[in-house]
Design an enzyme around this catalytic site. Structure first.
Site, PDB file in Angstrom:
ATOM      1  N   LYS A   1       0.816  -1.126   0.012  1.00 16.38           N
ATOM      2  CA  LYS A   1      -0.032   0.034   0.041  1.00 16.38           C
ATOM      3  C   LYS A   1       0.817   1.231   0.107  1.00 16.38           C
ATOM      4  CE  LYS A   1      -2.706   2.666   3.112  1.00 16.38           C
ATOM      5  NZ  LYS A   1      -1.852   3.675   3.448  1.00 16.38           N
TER       6      LYS A   1
ATOM      7  N   ARG B  23      -4.756  10.507   3.141  1.00 18.96           N
ATOM      8  CA  ARG B  23      -3.350  11.239   3.617  1.00 18.96           C
ATOM      9  C   ARG B  23      -2.516  11.099   2.242  1.00 18.96           C
ATOM     10  NH1 ARG B  23      -1.363  14.609   7.382  1.00 18.96           N
ATOM     11  NH2 ARG B  23       0.857  14.544   7.136  1.00 18.96           N
TER      12      ARG B  23
ATOM     13  N   ASP C 141      -5.733   8.921   8.269  1.00 19.39           N
ATOM     14  CA  ASP C 141      -5.785   8.315   9.505  1.00 19.39           C
ATOM     15  C   ASP C 141      -5.683   9.376  10.691  1.00 19.39           C
ATOM     16  OD1 ASP C 141      -6.445   5.666   8.684  1.00 19.39           O
ATOM     17  OD2 ASP C 141      -4.402   5.186   8.864  1.00 19.39           O
TER      18      ASP C 141
ATOM     19  N   ARG D 258       0.860  14.888  12.145  1.00 21.36           N
ATOM     20  CA  ARG D 258       1.509  14.339  11.116  1.00 21.36           C
ATOM     21  C   ARG D 258       1.967  15.802   9.987  1.00 21.36           C
ATOM     22  NH1 ARG D 258      -0.146   8.732   8.694  1.00 21.36           N
ATOM     23  NH2 ARG D 258      -2.002   9.742   8.467  1.00 21.36           N
ATOM     24  N   PRO D 259       2.684  16.454  10.710  1.00 18.12           N
ATOM     25  CA  PRO D 259       2.840  17.899   9.796  1.00 18.12           C
ATOM     26  C   PRO D 259       3.892  17.540   8.491  1.00 18.12           C
ATOM     27  CG  PRO D 259       4.617  17.779  11.664  1.00 18.12           C
ATOM     28  CD  PRO D 259       3.640  16.643  11.917  1.00 18.12           C
TER      29      PRO D 259
ATOM     30  N   ASP E 110       5.527  20.084   7.238  1.00 11.33           N
ATOM     31  CA  ASP E 110       6.571  21.071   7.090  1.00 11.33           C
ATOM     32  C   ASP E 110       7.706  20.689   6.379  1.00 11.33           C
ATOM     33  OD1 ASP E 110       7.051  19.498   9.327  1.00 11.33           O
ATOM     34  OD2 ASP E 110       8.590  20.994  10.058  1.00 11.33           O
ATOM     35  N   GLN E 111       8.251  19.478   6.561  1.00  8.36           N
ATOM     36  CA  GLN E 111       9.422  18.976   5.728  1.00  8.36           C
ATOM     37  C   GLN E 111       9.282  18.892   4.192  1.00  8.36           C
ATOM     38  OE1 GLN E 111      12.620  16.862   8.068  1.00  8.36           O
ATOM     39  NE2 GLN E 111      11.012  15.521   8.463  1.00  8.36           N
TER      40      GLN E 111
ATOM     41  N   ILE F 143       7.125   7.106  16.906  1.00  6.32           N
ATOM     42  CA  ILE F 143       6.750   7.762  15.870  1.00  6.32           C
ATOM     43  C   ILE F 143       5.397   8.648  16.040  1.00  6.32           C
ATOM     44  CG2 ILE F 143       6.348   7.504  13.261  1.00  6.32           C
ATOM     45  CD1 ILE F 143       9.259   6.521  14.265  1.00  6.32           C
TER      46      ILE F 143
END
Length: 431
Positions: free
Chosen positions: A22, A92, A116, A121-122, A124-125, A330
């Site tokens: 997936k 997502r 989810d 779960r930003p 920004d990176q 995480i």
């Protein structure tokens, strides 16, 4: 809305075949629009996220044909189109269209991604990576608008604060057609990143170092698909079936696996006392005897995957003594499944986002809610273990991540039915 109805307590046995990954598939489908020629993906799992991504491609006049496990994508008549937040918010992985559209058109307009609910779960990176390549990024009306400079994207050295899979993949997709060399430092090393790089390299990209913490990309003018790409097996699906087999199996063989992708997970399961025989591309899980508790700490690959902390939780409950500990480094807030397990009689609790599991003699059926994909997998295993009937609401979340799950469970002897809840409008009926 889907419900999964399980009449549990039956030992399962037989063979199960793992589908394509997936977490590769949801990146490869957006990456397909980078090609100027039709793309063929093989080993595609029949999951809801694939159907949703096909709908998004349709918004851009990209033609798709999905038969059995082969997905044909024809982006030759693609048009640049904003992707609406309504469809994006259910998925997502739709954020991969940011890098793919930026690499193909020099511009991306994408609604804020959903998926989810497992805590922050930003992205920004991702944004910092695009900006390092020369793009401007702004937020307007719940949309992210990313625009390359007039002379196009330029290669850059990008150091990730943490090895994010999503950011690594998005930067790769944006930079394959950028001018010059891009270097990603502290890159994620997951097998799915190698899969993406292989796919793009076969279309003419020049990507080196995928699977290590430094990836180098030499920009090329354009990409053209030449050969079909076979997606790697899904290590998370495989791990889920290992847990299921150890919990309720009477001997189950799991086919189409790459054992090294599961090393950390299998080491922990075997530490508990589960006996597993490995062949070239399959695992045989023996009926479990007396198991012992272990401590699980998730980490980036090659550590214990966060997506497997929930599927292993029911297995901890079968241990004969002691206390099992699960620490998700995480996504520390990935604990929504615990309250649902408690409804089924599980002796388990949460303290300061640390899961504490104790031996549980017998689970009983209950009505529970699958808040997200892997929580749903956990509850599915628990329902198969439990006496009585378990009803899992929001089972559409399970369908987002598990290929032909009803069919596969029935082949093992499970009494499982997935149906629409008559009280809630049905969605994803074609999965």
């Amino acid at each position: 809305m889907k419900q999964m109805i399980i009449h549990g307590g039956k030992p399962l046995q037989g063979d199960v075949w793992i589908g394509g990954a997936k977490n590769s598939t949801v990146a490869l489908i957006p990456a397909s629009i980078l090609s100027r020629t039709p793309v063929v993906l093989e080993g595609v799992p029949r999951i809801a996220d694939v159907i949703n991504l096909m709908d998004l491609l349709d918004e851009m006049d990209v033609r798709c044909e999905f038969k059995e496990t082969t997905l044909r994508i024809d982006p030759t008549d693609i048009k640049m189109s904003p992707l609406p937040a309504g469809k994006i918010k259910s998925l997502r992985a739709s954020y991969y269209f940011m890098g793919a559209l930026l690499g193909r058109f020099g511009k991306a307009v994408v609604g804020f991604p959903g998926g989810d609910d497992i805590g922050p779960r930003p992205i920004d990176q991702h944004i910092k990576g695009f900006e390092a390549l020369g793009a401007s990024v702004k937020n307007e009306n719940d949309q992210i608008i990313i625009t390359a400079p007039e002379d196009g994207l330029h290669g850059a050295k990008i150091h990730l604060k943490m090895p994010s899979v999503g950011a690594t993949m998005n930067i790769i997709m944006a930079s394959v057609t950028a001018q010059g060399q891009t270097i990603i430092e502290n890159a994620a090393k997951e097998p799915e990143i190698i899969d993406l790089a292989t796919f793009l390299n076969n279309m003419g990209a020049v990507i080196r170092g995928a699977g290590t913490d430094v990836i180098r990309i030499e920009g090329v003018e354009m990409l053209k698909a030449q050969i079909p790409h076979t997606i790697i097996p899904d290590r998370i699906e495989a791990g889920t079936y290992v847990s299921l087999a150890a919990c309720i199996g009477n001997g189950i063989r799991i086919h189409n696996i790459i054992e090294e992708h599961l090393d950390s997970y299998l080491a922990k399961v075997e530490e508990m006392g589960v006996v597993i025989d490995a062949d070239e591309d399959s695992l045989y899980v023996y009926p479990a005897g007396d198991l012992k508790m272990v401590q699980v700490k998730t980490d980036v690959y090659p550590g214990f995957a966060t997506d497997l902390q929930q599927p292993i939780t029911p297995l901890l409950l079968t241990a004969k003594s002691g206390e099992g500990v699960v620490i998700d480094n995480i996504y520390p807030q990935r604990i929504g499944h615990i309250a649902q397990l408690q409804k089924m009689g599980a002796n388990i609790k949460v303290a300061d986002n640390i899961i504490l599991a104790h031996p549980t003699e017998q689970l009983h059926g209950a009505e529970v809610i699958a808040g997200e994909i892997r929580a749903g997998a956990c509850l599915m295993i628990a329902g198969l273990m439990a006496h009585g009937t378990t009803v899992i609401d929001k089972a559409g979340n399970i369908l987002r991540g598990y290929d032909r799950i009803q069919e596969k469970l029935r082949q093992l002897g499970a009494d499982v039915t997935i149906k629409d809840n008559p009280d809630v409008p049905g969605i994803l009926d074609n999965i």
